[in-house]
Design an enzyme around this catalytic site. Sequence first.
Site, PDB file in Angstrom:
ATOM      1  N   HIS A 173       0.843  -1.207   0.000  1.00 13.80           N
ATOM      2  CA  HIS A 173       0.000   0.000   0.000  1.00 13.80           C
ATOM      3  C   HIS A 173       0.872   1.248   0.000  1.00 13.80           C
ATOM      4  O   HIS A 173       0.577   2.223  -0.688  1.00 13.80           O
ATOM      5  CB  HIS A 173      -0.856   0.064   1.269  1.00 13.80           C
ATOM      6  CG  HIS A 173      -1.839  -1.049   1.424  1.00 13.80           C
ATOM      7  ND1 HIS A 173      -1.724  -2.009   2.384  1.00 13.80           N
ATOM      8  CD2 HIS A 173      -2.976  -1.328   0.738  1.00 13.80           C
ATOM      9  CE1 HIS A 173      -2.742  -2.838   2.307  1.00 13.80           C
ATOM     10  NE2 HIS A 173      -3.517  -2.461   1.319  1.00 13.80           N
ATOM     11  N   SER A 229      -2.532  -7.861   3.375  1.00 17.54           N
ATOM     12  CA  SER A 229      -3.025  -7.653   4.739  1.00 17.54           C
ATOM     13  C   SER A 229      -3.368  -8.990   5.381  1.00 17.54           C
ATOM     14  O   SER A 229      -3.283  -9.151   6.595  1.00 17.54           O
ATOM     15  CB  SER A 229      -4.260  -6.760   4.719  1.00 17.54           C
ATOM     16  OG  SER A 229      -3.967  -5.570   4.033  1.00 17.54           O
TER      17      SER A 229
END
Length: 295
Positions: free
Chosen positions: A35, A192
């Site tokens: 990210h 994640s």
Amino acid sequence: MQVFTTVASLQEVLTLAESGSIGLVPTMGALHEGHLSLIDRAMNENAVVVVSIFVNPIQFNNAEDLQKYPRTVEADLRLIEQLEDKHKSEECKVMVLTPTVEEMYPTPVTETYHFGPIEDVMEGPRRPGHFSGVAVVVRRLFDIVHPQRAYFGEKDFQQIAIIRNLLEQIEYPIELIACPIVRADDGLALSSRNMRLSPEARAIAPAIYDTLQQAIEMSDYEEVEDVCEWVLSTLVSFHEMNPQPNGLQFEPEYFEIVNDTTLQPINSWDDAEGIVGCIAVWLDGVRLIDMVRFR
Ligand code: PAF
């Protein structure tokens, strides 16, 4: 960095912001280096960067996955702040939107999106409604932020094709920037969901990328079908060659070698100019996805 929990407060500040391009980085939080590479690039290319952190319930077709999805907003904000420090000398404003579900969806969501053949493969049939849910939230974010550019990671390769198709359907002049996968030193694609792996599972997870790397080498002399079968059988039998004390095993859901534009499976290496392999594998109750480019 400014943090907004309501759409109206973000929009108010965006309206007042000086002219210059806006880059949007949609995320579901639990930020990692992947990210951050998107946010970093967006900060290099825009006057304002909006990062959204929102675990979008309507894109989860599995209630347990939604419930277990990591939520680490405070840590996420600290990571964005650190990145901002790196860009201190530049004139880029960072705004983070962390809305509640009620804020994003004040009324029940009725719209659905269809994407034809590009959603009939890989993730599509296995996660019914997923891409429509992604499209709904991404369009909302586009409508809130009005970005010139939007940044997405190539790990979710099919999602990028879906968003590209969405942009054509809704005719928004937004530049979609696809950013390369960021990997851990041992090759595991950052995600994640990796946070949910036990230490034992995390230790063997890099076998997914190792297998894909070997598949790329095999593509010089083996047929497409044989490479596909080899990847699946190598992962299925991994625990036989590398016994795991706690019975951990890879359970591949699919591995498909596809045209990188149509996402349709190819039969021969001459069938397309751009060819990628996409995989989804269960390990330790966690669904991991990855992709590699063959051509
Ligand atoms: O890729 C993701 O994290 C999500 O699908 C996205 C694009 C943020 C939409 O919720």
